[in-house]
Scaffold this motif. Structure first.
Motif, mmCIF file in Angstrom:
data_model
loop_
_atom_site.group_PDB
_atom_site.id
_atom_site.type_symbol
_atom_site.label_atom_id
_atom_site.label_comp_id
_atom_site.label_asym_id
_atom_site.label_seq_id
_atom_site.Cartn_x
_atom_site.Cartn_y
_atom_site.Cartn_z
ATOM 1 N N TYR A 40 -9.669 1.819 2.779
ATOM 2 C CA TYR A 40 -10.134 3.022 4.004
ATOM 3 C C TYR A 40 -9.127 3.099 5.102
ATOM 4 C CZ TYR A 40 -13.855 1.429 1.075
ATOM 5 O OH TYR A 40 -14.947 0.901 0.064
ATOM 6 N N CYS A 41 -7.730 3.073 4.802
ATOM 7 C CA CYS A 41 -6.781 3.603 5.659
ATOM 8 C C CYS A 41 -6.553 4.782 5.701
ATOM 9 C CB CYS A 41 -5.295 2.368 4.657
ATOM 10 S SG CYS A 41 -3.666 3.733 5.756
ATOM 11 N N SER A 42 -6.932 5.016 7.355
ATOM 12 C CA SER A 42 -7.313 5.993 7.919
ATOM 13 C C SER A 42 -5.539 7.211 8.330
ATOM 14 C CB SER A 42 -7.902 6.135 9.084
ATOM 15 O OG SER A 42 -7.700 5.436 10.294
ATOM 16 N N PHE A 43 -4.725 6.261 8.117
ATOM 17 C CA PHE A 43 -3.365 6.685 8.901
ATOM 18 C C PHE A 43 -3.191 8.109 7.792
ATOM 19 C CE2 PHE A 43 -3.200 2.629 9.909
ATOM 20 C CZ PHE A 43 -2.969 3.006 11.480
ATOM 21 N N PRO A 44 -2.525 9.095 8.323
ATOM 22 C CA PRO A 44 -2.220 10.406 7.547
ATOM 23 C C PRO A 44 -0.910 10.353 7.018
ATOM 24 C CG PRO A 44 -1.164 10.390 9.628
ATOM 25 C CD PRO A 44 -2.191 9.597 9.165
ATOM 26 N N VAL A 45 -1.332 9.458 5.321
ATOM 27 C CA VAL A 45 0.142 9.028 4.545
ATOM 28 C C VAL A 45 -0.160 10.279 2.859
ATOM 29 C CG1 VAL A 45 0.853 7.346 2.870
ATOM 30 C CG2 VAL A 45 0.282 6.812 4.917
ATOM 31 N N LYS A 46 1.754 10.644 2.954
ATOM 32 C CA LYS A 46 0.831 11.457 1.977
ATOM 33 C C LYS A 46 1.306 10.768 0.262
ATOM 34 C CE LYS A 46 2.962 15.408 4.834
ATOM 35 N NZ LYS A 46 3.924 16.416 5.358
ATOM 36 N N ASN A 47 2.088 9.551 0.594
ATOM 37 C CA ASN A 47 2.347 9.348 -0.841
ATOM 38 C C ASN A 47 1.279 8.569 -1.079
ATOM 39 O OD1 ASN A 47 5.493 9.772 0.774
ATOM 40 N ND2 ASN A 47 6.090 8.494 -0.913
ATOM 41 N N LYS A 48 1.733 7.773 -2.742
ATOM 42 C CA LYS A 48 0.312 7.505 -3.254
ATOM 43 C C LYS A 48 0.041 6.217 -2.978
ATOM 44 C CE LYS A 48 -0.662 6.376 -7.901
ATOM 45 N NZ LYS A 48 -2.274 7.285 -8.135
ATOM 46 N N VAL A 49 -0.761 6.047 -2.115
ATOM 47 C CA VAL A 49 -0.572 4.449 -1.960
ATOM 48 C C VAL A 49 -1.813 3.189 -2.965
ATOM 49 C CG1 VAL A 49 -1.918 2.675 -0.233
ATOM 50 C CG2 VAL A 49 -1.426 5.231 0.477
ATOM 51 N N LEU A 50 -1.551 2.481 -3.456
ATOM 52 C CA LEU A 50 -1.711 1.232 -4.396
ATOM 53 C C LEU A 50 -2.296 -0.172 -3.651
ATOM 54 C CD1 LEU A 50 0.175 1.863 -7.042
ATOM 55 C CD2 LEU A 50 -1.691 3.008 -7.071
ATOM 56 N N THR A 51 -3.268 -0.597 -4.181
ATOM 57 C CA THR A 51 -3.521 -1.606 -3.697
ATOM 58 C C THR A 51 -2.295 -2.971 -4.262
ATOM 59 O OG1 THR A 51 -5.305 -2.004 -5.561
ATOM 60 C CG2 THR A 51 -5.851 -1.443 -3.600
ATOM 61 N N PHE A 52 -2.493 -4.442 -3.768
ATOM 62 C CA PHE A 52 -1.944 -4.771 -4.633
ATOM 63 C C PHE A 52 -2.130 -5.192 -6.608
ATOM 64 C CE2 PHE A 52 0.325 -9.187 -5.880
ATOM 65 C CZ PHE A 52 1.696 -9.211 -5.181
ATOM 66 N N GLU A 53 -3.063 -5.570 -6.627
ATOM 67 C CA GLU A 53 -3.861 -6.016 -7.553
ATOM 68 C C GLU A 53 -3.478 -4.078 -8.674
ATOM 69 O OE1 GLU A 53 -4.850 -8.531 -9.379
ATOM 70 O OE2 GLU A 53 -4.145 -9.169 -6.903
ATOM 71 N N GLN A 54 -3.821 -3.152 -8.269
ATOM 72 C CA GLN A 54 -3.624 -1.805 -9.203
ATOM 73 C C GLN A 54 -1.465 -2.230 -9.135
ATOM 74 O OE1 GLN A 54 -4.590 0.780 -6.060
ATOM 75 N NE2 GLN A 54 -6.488 1.160 -7.530
ATOM 76 N N ILE A 55 -1.187 -2.243 -8.611
ATOM 77 C CA ILE A 55 0.559 -1.962 -8.615
ATOM 78 C C ILE A 55 1.108 -2.439 -9.409
ATOM 79 C CG2 ILE A 55 1.983 -3.254 -6.392
ATOM 80 C CD1 ILE A 55 3.588 -1.393 -6.562
ATOM 81 N N LYS A 56 0.132 -4.209 -9.646
ATOM 82 C CA LYS A 56 0.928 -4.833 -10.862
ATOM 83 C C LYS A 56 0.802 -4.892 -11.903
ATOM 84 C CE LYS A 56 -0.771 -9.697 -10.054
ATOM 85 N NZ LYS A 56 -1.788 -10.140 -9.091
ATOM 86 N N THR A 57 -0.451 -4.151 -12.055
ATOM 87 C CA THR A 57 -1.196 -3.679 -13.374
ATOM 88 C C THR A 57 0.290 -1.973 -13.479
ATOM 89 O OG1 THR A 57 -2.087 -1.994 -12.940
ATOM 90 C CG2 THR A 57 -3.428 -3.390 -13.014
ATOM 91 N N LYS A 58 0.642 -1.598 -13.179
ATOM 92 C CA LYS A 58 1.738 0.008 -13.536
ATOM 93 C C LYS A 58 3.553 -0.781 -13.413
ATOM 94 C CE LYS A 58 -1.448 2.914 -10.835
ATOM 95 N NZ LYS A 58 -1.672 3.779 -12.225
ATOM 96 N N CYS A 59 3.288 -1.756 -12.137
ATOM 97 C CA CYS A 59 5.043 -2.188 -12.112
ATOM 98 C C CYS A 59 4.921 -3.786 -13.024
ATOM 99 C CB CYS A 59 5.471 -1.934 -11.140
ATOM 100 S SG CYS A 59 5.340 -0.084 -10.682
ATOM 101 N N ASN A 60 6.011 -4.421 -13.440
ATOM 102 C CA ASN A 60 5.987 -5.606 -14.030
ATOM 103 C C ASN A 60 7.274 -5.520 -12.363
ATOM 104 O OD1 ASN A 60 8.753 -5.185 -14.471
ATOM 105 N ND2 ASN A 60 7.626 -5.047 -16.519
ATOM 106 N N SER A 61 7.929 -7.135 -12.546
ATOM 107 C CA SER A 61 8.436 -8.166 -11.563
ATOM 108 C C SER A 61 9.926 -7.343 -11.718
ATOM 109 C CB SER A 61 8.536 -9.608 -11.510
ATOM 110 O OG SER A 61 8.928 -10.007 -12.658
ATOM 111 N N THR A 62 10.142 -6.366 -12.925
ATOM 112 C CA THR A 62 11.648 -6.089 -13.512
ATOM 113 C C THR A 62 11.406 -4.350 -12.588
ATOM 114 O OG1 THR A 62 10.899 -5.037 -15.229
ATOM 115 C CG2 THR A 62 12.327 -7.993 -15.192
ATOM 116 N N ASP A 63 10.911 -4.037 -12.376
ATOM 117 C CA ASP A 63 10.109 -2.319 -12.669
ATOM 118 C C ASP A 63 10.280 -2.327 -10.696
ATOM 119 O OD1 ASP A 63 11.188 -2.218 -15.033
ATOM 120 O OD2 ASP A 63 9.124 -2.157 -15.473
ATOM 121 N N CYS A 64 10.124 -2.820 -10.012
ATOM 122 C CA CYS A 64 9.800 -3.066 -8.820
ATOM 123 C C CYS A 64 9.836 -3.664 -7.704
ATOM 124 C CB CYS A 64 8.441 -3.057 -8.917
ATOM 125 S SG CYS A 64 7.633 -2.421 -7.366
ATOM 126 N N GLU A 65 10.028 -3.368 -6.399
ATOM 127 C CA GLU A 65 11.112 -4.194 -5.355
ATOM 128 C C GLU A 65 10.354 -4.269 -4.364
ATOM 129 O OE1 GLU A 65 15.136 -3.999 -5.233
ATOM 130 O OE2 GLU A 65 15.211 -1.872 -4.538
#
Length: 218
Positions: A40-65
């Motif tokens: 429920y982040c209310s800041f004006p963010v234009k970039n995509k916002v993911l939860t930590f669990e969501q990014i774990k399903t999209k990127c493995n440890s070799t593809d994301c820092e």
């Protein structure tokens, strides 16, 4: 490679500006995303916002820092440990215009913002942030999970221990030792050692209370 900026608040958006600048010059990442577990982040963010669990399903440890973009030292520690426990890498972001005059030892996950000057034989610990236009003089040792706010001056041979927050515009006299989990109020002039878990403020800075809750922003 994807850069994940963990925390999408005001400081996170400043870190995004820095990351975009670095990427324009070095083409370092294929994409930059925010990670924030507050859906429920209310800041004006234009970039995509993911939860930590969501990014774990999209990127493995070799593809994301990751880089942790919080002004709260306790969150710098908590989120860094979470990232590393899940086998992701913490990366450093150093503004292209930072002036480094000699040897700098910098641990993983640290951020050095624009117009900062670092002289000789400085050490910066894990997931610490040196914000805009600060000056670190010779032989300064900054621990893990520290936040040095904008326009601060850290004189020679100063030691700042883990989890400490230095408020904007503060001056730390040479040879001073600041303990762990301290808060130095903005604009303070620190002329004597500061014990662990202390909140200090003023010119000269004096201890005003204990940092029992270990929170900067209530």
């Amino acid at each position: 490679m994807i850069l994940a900026i963990y925390c999408c608040g005001g400081h996170g958006r400043e870190v995004l500006t820095l990351a975009n600048w670095i990427n324009e010059l070095n083409n370092r990442w294929n994409g930059i995303v925010f990670v924030d577990d507050n859906q429920y982040c209310s800041f004006p963010v234009k970039n995509k916002v993911l939860t930590f669990e969501q990014i774990k399903t999209k990127c493995n440890s070799t593809d994301c820092e990751f880089v942790i973009a919080s002004g709260e030292p306790y969150l710098l520690k908590k989120l860094s440990e979470k990232v590393l426990d899940n086998n992701y890498k913490l990366t450093n972001l150093v503004a292209p215009d930072v002036r480094i005059e000699s040897v700098l030892q910098i641990d993983q996950g640290s951020i050095i913002q624009k117009q900062t000057v670092i002289t000789c034989d400085v050490t910066i610990g894990k997931s610490s942030c040196i914000n805009f236009s600060s000056v670190l003089h010779h032989d300064v040792n900054i621990g893990d999970y520290c936040f040095i706010a904008a326009n601060s001056t850290i004189c020679g041979n100063v030691v700042i221990n883990n989890g400490t927050y230095i408020g904007a515009g503060s001056i730390i006299r040479d040879e001073i030792k600041i303990g762990s989990n301290c808060i130095i109020g903005m604009g303070s002039v620190v002329t004597s050692d500061v014990p662990d878990n202390s909140v200090v403020y003023g010119n000269p800075a004096k201890v005003i209370r204990s940092n029992n809750g270990q929170r900067v922003f209530k």
